[in-house]
Scaffold this active site. Sequence first.
Site, PDB file in Angstrom:
ATOM      1  N   GLY A 288       0.815  -1.203   0.000  1.00  0.00           N
ATOM      2  CA  GLY A 288       0.000   0.000   0.000  1.00  0.00           C
ATOM      3  C   GLY A 288       0.850   1.255   0.000  1.00  0.00           C
ATOM      4  O   GLY A 288       1.953   1.276  -0.533  1.00  0.00           O
ATOM      5  N   SER A 289       0.340   2.304   0.631  1.00  0.00           N
ATOM      6  CA  SER A 289       1.001   3.600   0.609  1.00  0.00           C
ATOM      7  C   SER A 289       2.084   3.690   1.674  1.00  0.00           C
ATOM      8  O   SER A 289       2.002   3.039   2.719  1.00  0.00           O
ATOM      9  CB  SER A 289      -0.029   4.712   0.839  1.00  0.00           C
ATOM     10  OG  SER A 289      -0.511   4.655   2.170  1.00  0.00           O
ATOM     11  N   PRO A 290       3.113   4.519   1.445  1.00  0.00           N
ATOM     12  CA  PRO A 290       4.178   4.675   2.442  1.00  0.00           C
ATOM     13  C   PRO A 290       3.669   5.197   3.779  1.00  0.00           C
ATOM     14  O   PRO A 290       4.163   4.777   4.834  1.00  0.00           O
ATOM     15  CB  PRO A 290       5.126   5.681   1.780  1.00  0.00           C
ATOM     16  CG  PRO A 290       4.906   5.494   0.315  1.00  0.00           C
ATOM     17  CD  PRO A 290       3.434   5.201   0.179  1.00  0.00           C
ATOM     18  N   VAL A 292       0.745   4.768   5.333  1.00  0.00           N
ATOM     19  CA  VAL A 292       0.135   3.687   6.107  1.00  0.00           C
ATOM     20  C   VAL A 292       1.170   2.614   6.412  1.00  0.00           C
ATOM     21  O   VAL A 292       1.122   1.961   7.456  1.00  0.00           O
ATOM     22  CB  VAL A 292      -1.090   3.100   5.379  1.00  0.00           C
ATOM     23  CG1 VAL A 292      -1.702   1.947   6.174  1.00  0.00           C
ATOM     24  CG2 VAL A 292      -2.145   4.178   5.153  1.00  0.00           C
ATOM     25  N   GLY A 293       2.144   2.460   5.513  1.00  0.00           N
ATOM     26  CA  GLY A 293       3.228   1.521   5.785  1.00  0.00           C
ATOM     27  C   GLY A 293       3.977   1.872   7.062  1.00  0.00           C
ATOM     28  O   GLY A 293       4.378   0.991   7.829  1.00  0.00           O
ATOM     29  N   GLU A 310       5.586  -3.385   0.849  1.00  0.00           N
ATOM     30  CA  GLU A 310       5.615  -3.141  -0.593  1.00  0.00           C
ATOM     31  C   GLU A 310       4.865  -1.841  -0.840  1.00  0.00           C
ATOM     32  O   GLU A 310       3.637  -1.799  -0.782  1.00  0.00           O
ATOM     33  CB  GLU A 310       4.978  -4.312  -1.339  1.00  0.00           C
ATOM     34  CG  GLU A 310       5.755  -5.610  -1.230  1.00  0.00           C
ATOM     35  CD  GLU A 310       7.141  -5.514  -1.855  1.00  0.00           C
ATOM     36  OE1 GLU A 310       7.364  -4.609  -2.691  1.00  0.00           O
ATOM     37  OE2 GLU A 310       8.001  -6.325  -1.507  1.00  0.00           O
TER      38      GLU A 310
END
Length: 582
Positions: A288-290, A292-293, A310
């Site tokens: 997903g998005s950085p 939320v990562g 990822e």
Amino acid sequence: MGVSLLGDSSWDRAGISGASSSDITHPVSLPRATTLSVETSSSFPQLGMQQPLEPPGQQPPGYGKCSPAGSDAGKAAGCGAGSGGSGGIGKGPVICSAVCGNPYAGLVSHLRATWLSGKTRPMEYRVAQLEALGRFLDEKKQDILEATALDMGKPSFEAYFTEILLCKNELNNTLNNLSHWMKDEHVDKNLVTQLDSAFIRKDPYGVVLIIAPWNYPIHLFLVPLIGAIAAGNCVIIKPSETAKNTERLVAEMLSCYLDNDCFAVVTAGVQETTRLLENKFDYIFYTGSPSVGRIVMAAAAKHLTPVTLELGGKNPCYVSDTCDVQNVARRVAWGRFFNAGQTCVAPDYVLCSVEMQEKLMPALREAITEFFGSNPRESPDFGRIVGDKQFRRIRALLCSGRVAIGGQTDEKERYIAPTVLADVLPSDPAMQEEIFGPILPIVVVANMDEAIDFINARPRPLAIYAFSCDSKVVNQVLERTSSGGFCGNDTLMHVTLTSLPFGGIGRSKSPNLPAPGQRNSGLGMYHGKFTFDTFTHHRACLHRNMGLEALNALRYPPYSQQKLGMLTATFEIKRKGTCTLL
């Protein structure tokens, strides 16, 4: 937990949407111990979470067919408050009592008990579950194509290629090689251990969590799931709720194929995913998005849980002055506008000279017309943006540079035409974030050196593309830059090879860039054997002989210089000499 997914503007690709707290309640219903649901749950009986955990039921190796509703397959412990009813699509969940603490604790505990029983370790069991995934892809092929079309207008050709064919390639590659991957790997020994056995044992981590995004909603949960099963883990899968039809398909159908004691689907929104992450997992795999990562990584850090992230980034595409312009235009247009641009490894922007920009424009216009006709809106081969919020974000980027090709939009259809922006400046909005839509900015640079400097001044991307008829130019871009992956003279195609690892490269090279420009590509890798390795603990093992104790005397006190000399002689690794031809 102290970590919340709420209020993050980049949840989209993570499959964690920004629902308000008033829209979400806390779920605990467990249809056949397989699906925990907030807004969507299947019609299987709810299972309680307050009763003592029962030993996991033993299924035969070939297990993977639907059991009648209400059967014991996958029976788990949980809150008794919900045991009298049955869940259904759109029905409200039962609120977990304070005794449980966390609404997902019972599910995680049940899967952990199954894993500790050793059920997932035999190769025959793993093969049976992987073959069941193959049946899922075969028997639900049409359902997958229809669900992805409903979610984002995905053309059936693209959906079959990415969601079914590439998944089956991954699956068959794993089945073809699993027995070899699982074997102990014997390693070199020193003089002292020559009579012993030194090897690497391939152990599963235990209970792992896979959080998938919406842009390839089957592929991006199934490929890591294949590796997790092959490695012998129990798995909780959290599909994206943004792709609602695909989420429903996965939640309702996957339980018909996999062992419900070992594998579960959780359908959840922002608050529920936050609660899910409070639990102790043995590995977390997130796509997903950085932004939320970072939240996922912070939650994992509380339990020191290893993670694979990822993410994405702005993937540059350098086009040199010496190239076949028509071929470049087709390959770049295909990579950018595939899945309506909603691909994490799509070329995000083009770097080229003013002269090449002038040559590319008619070639790109010709390629777009060749692919999608004079009106791409009417083409069955061009998709739509997944949601209204995503549509508005992408449309706002059209103010960058000048619209040279396309630019048409229709909010009702969530349609954005294949668009090329010319003369884009590094300060323009389209260069401040990952586009993740059908817009291709072109940034003018003087030459290859300036292009490389431009790339290196920004966070390291998930992929870098370079086009040139001169292989030295392509190799220069490869050698002087850093990225998760690289593809010369094409786009996306490196991802189709199970023999190549896919993943990001971690931290930005330029931590002092302004916050809007920060996009991390992630960490960890997968595809093929790399997926198996990701979900495998490589356990260092040395099995020594119980006899020959005299050989051990060198390391025992009392110490002496003589012992140290002999110990050095037996343990020391010396550098091998080099031979120089005169």
